[in-house]
Design a protein around this motif. Structure first.
Motif, PDB file in Angstrom:
ATOM      1  N   ASN A 112       1.151  -1.491  -0.397  1.00  0.00           N
ATOM      2  CA  ASN A 112      -0.137  -0.379   0.166  1.00  0.00           C
ATOM      3  C   ASN A 112       1.253   1.442   0.302  1.00  0.00           C
ATOM      4  O   ASN A 112       1.857   1.485   0.811  1.00  0.00           O
ATOM      5  N   HIS A 114       1.024   5.060  -0.415  1.00  0.00           N
ATOM      6  CA  HIS A 114       0.022   6.556  -0.963  1.00  0.00           C
ATOM      7  C   HIS A 114       1.575   8.076  -0.269  1.00  0.00           C
ATOM      8  O   HIS A 114       2.483   8.387  -0.275  1.00  0.00           O
ATOM      9  N   GLU A 116       1.483  11.893  -1.430  1.00  0.00           N
ATOM     10  CA  GLU A 116       0.317  13.455  -1.324  1.00  0.00           C
ATOM     11  C   GLU A 116       1.691  14.701  -1.807  1.00  0.00           C
ATOM     12  O   GLU A 116       2.287  14.337  -1.211  1.00  0.00           O
ATOM     13  N   THR A 140      -2.547  -1.782  -3.605  1.00  0.00           N
ATOM     14  CA  THR A 140      -3.158  -0.088  -3.361  1.00  0.00           C
ATOM     15  C   THR A 140      -2.230   0.961  -3.589  1.00  0.00           C
ATOM     16  O   THR A 140      -1.375   0.882  -3.036  1.00  0.00           O
ATOM     17  N   TYR A 142      -2.343   5.469  -3.939  1.00  0.00           N
ATOM     18  CA  TYR A 142      -3.053   6.711  -4.069  1.00  0.00           C
ATOM     19  C   TYR A 142      -2.089   8.151  -4.009  1.00  0.00           C
ATOM     20  O   TYR A 142      -1.028   8.153  -3.733  1.00  0.00           O
ATOM     21  N   SER A 144      -2.167  12.078  -4.370  1.00  0.00           N
ATOM     22  CA  SER A 144      -3.172  12.929  -4.265  1.00  0.00           C
ATOM     23  C   SER A 144      -2.069  14.310  -4.035  1.00  0.00           C
ATOM     24  O   SER A 144      -0.867  14.405  -3.833  1.00  0.00           O
ATOM     25  N   LEU A 165      -6.429   2.485  -7.545  1.00  0.00           N
ATOM     26  CA  LEU A 165      -5.880   2.698  -7.961  1.00  0.00           C
ATOM     27  C   LEU A 165      -6.665   4.237  -8.112  1.00  0.00           C
ATOM     28  O   LEU A 165      -7.646   4.388  -8.331  1.00  0.00           O
ATOM     29  N   GLN A 166      -5.899   5.268  -7.160  1.00  0.00           N
ATOM     30  CA  GLN A 166      -6.499   6.920  -7.008  1.00  0.00           C
ATOM     31  C   GLN A 166      -5.958   7.830  -7.713  1.00  0.00           C
ATOM     32  O   GLN A 166      -4.744   7.929  -6.759  1.00  0.00           O
ATOM     33  N   VAL A 167      -5.883   8.459  -8.004  1.00  0.00           N
ATOM     34  CA  VAL A 167      -5.391  10.045  -8.594  1.00  0.00           C
ATOM     35  C   VAL A 167      -6.855  11.233  -8.111  1.00  0.00           C
ATOM     36  O   VAL A 167      -7.398  10.967  -8.883  1.00  0.00           O
ATOM     37  N   CYS A 168      -5.655  11.896  -7.804  1.00  0.00           N
ATOM     38  CA  CYS A 168      -6.400  12.962  -6.755  1.00  0.00           C
ATOM     39  C   CYS A 168      -5.598  14.332  -6.892  1.00  0.00           C
ATOM     40  O   CYS A 168      -4.603  14.188  -6.632  1.00  0.00           O
ATOM     41  N   SER A 195     -10.365   5.215 -10.126  1.00  0.00           N
ATOM     42  CA  SER A 195     -11.074   6.974  -8.937  1.00  0.00           C
ATOM     43  C   SER A 195      -9.893   7.924 -10.143  1.00  0.00           C
ATOM     44  O   SER A 195      -8.567   8.363  -9.610  1.00  0.00           O
TER      45      SER A 195
END
Length: 400
Positions: A112, A114, A116, A140, A142, A144, A165-168, A195
């Motif tokens: 996992n 992240h 950011e 996972t 992420y 951001s 997969l999340q791109v914010c 996302s």
């Protein structure tokens, strides 16, 4: 701040909120080097790291037990994440943070990750390369607040176990190019949740119909962008896609030919005009899509939820679809019209529906009004709106 000597805690397993502070007698990244037993690590304020050589001393790649990794910079976007490209970051700063992150290459054990607040022009080299990506156990991922990043890395699609997969908030990404999907035999072989949020300048997604990818994608969320069309490759190859959520997308005018989608949610898409050929669609939620005038080829539709407090009449497409349940949230004027039942000009648009629940709020009296209708009950209407209320509402609107 954390005082020096922290590196002596060699049995530590979980470390949250470690500041990458570089001044005085406080702890810096070199203190992470001996902590070889870490399973979770969250490093913050990485923008303070002045040189890649300090990042190298953290020896992340040697931490073979590490599973959860959080690499955070203080966001350069602030409250302007939904706006245009941030202009306060020099090329030298972008180059420095890219070099720092290149030295923070995770070990293969990480599942996992992240990232950011990263403000490099490109994501770290260990993500871009299609040959040397070390994250083969990643599940996972992420991203951001990517203030300056202009493209998604090509190396991600070959990760064998990536399922989320999340791109914010990435305001500089304008295109998702073919390379995002063409660096593996089966790109994103196990991805089931994607996302893409706050890519406010994103206009084009290149995915040709013949490119097979994302065979297990189950849920897709697209929010706040300028995407003009959903790519043909998505409809043709995402064979497991059951849930699609589209919110605040400018310029998207149609959605069609998604054979397996069961749940479709549309929120605030001002240019959407047509939805057609969703043969397995069971639940459709539509909120603030004022131009939508065509809804057809949805034979399995069981539930339609329609929310729009500006529309003056029910849409014409209601005559041609046959949901079992219809839920309506509208202005009081329209609800009053529905409440008149068979004498209403709206009657032919909802009388064939088995169950109808409609609601409106009276801003003046702070009251919720409702209309209930069940087709099998001899077309009877149940409502807390009286005939006098309907008359008063009509009169008020005429005078207003």
């Amino acid at each position: 701040m954390i005082p020096r000597g922290f590196c002596g805690l060699t049995s530590m397993r979980r470390l949250h909120g470690f500041r990458a502070h570089m001044d005085g007698d406080w702890c810096s990244l070199d203190e992470l080097g001996p902590l070889s037993q870490l399973k979770l690590l969250k490093v913050i304020q990485l923008e303070s790291v002045s040189s890649a050589s300090f990042a190298a001393k953290a020896r992340l790649g040697e931490k073979i037990h590490l599973i959860d990794l959080f690499l955070h910079c203080t966001s350069k976007l602030g409250d302007y994440w939904f706006g245009k490209e941030y202009e306060g970051i020099s090329q030298a700063e972008q180059q420095r943070i890219a070099e720092v992150f290149d030295e923070l290459c995770p070990p293969p054990s990480v599942e996992n990750l992240h990232i950011e607040g990263y403000f490099g022009h490109q994501l770290p080299s260990w993500m871009i390369s299609t040959l040397t990506v070390p994250l083969h156990n990643l599940k996972t991922l992420y991203f951001s607040d990517l203030a300056c990043c202009t493209q998604l890395p090509n190396g991600l699609c070959q990760l064998p176990y990536l399922h989320l997969l999340q791109v914010c908030n990435a305001p500089c990404i304008r295109r998702v190019e073919t390379g995002f999907l063409q660096a593996a035999t089966t790109p994103f072989p196990r991805l089931n949740n994607l996302s893409l949020i706050g890519l406010v300048e994103w206009e084009e997604w290149e995915w040709e119909e013949q490119v097979e990818a994302m065979p297990h994608l189950d849920e897709l969320f697209l929010y706040n962008c300028r995407l003009r069309r959903v790519p043909l490759g998505l409809a043709s190859n995402a064979r497991a896609l059951k849930k699609l959520i589209i919110q605040d997308i400018q310029h998207l005018s149609y959605l069609e030919n998604f054979p397996l989608i069961v749940y479709l949610t549309l929120l605030g898409s001002p240019d959407l005009e047509r939805i057609t050929n969703f043969p397995n669609l069971q639940k459709l939620t539509i909120t603030d899509c004022p131009k939508l005038n065509v809804l057809e080829s949805v034979p399995a539709l069981n539930m339609l939820v329609l929310e729009d407090y500006t529309m003056e009449e029910l849409p014409e497409y209601m005559r041609d679809i046959k949901p079992r349940h219809f839920q309506l949230f509208c202005r009081l004027w329209l609800l009053c019209s529905v409440a008149t039942g068979q004498s209403s000009i709206e009657w032919d648009k909802f009388s064939h529906v088995e169950h109808v629940k409609a609601y409106a709020y009276d801003d003046m009296n702070k009251r919720m009004w409702y209309v209930m209708y069940t087709r099998s009950d001899n077309f009877e209407i149940d409502s807390n709106i009286s005939r006098s209320s309907i008359f008063k509402e009509k009169l008020y609107l005429l005078l207003w």
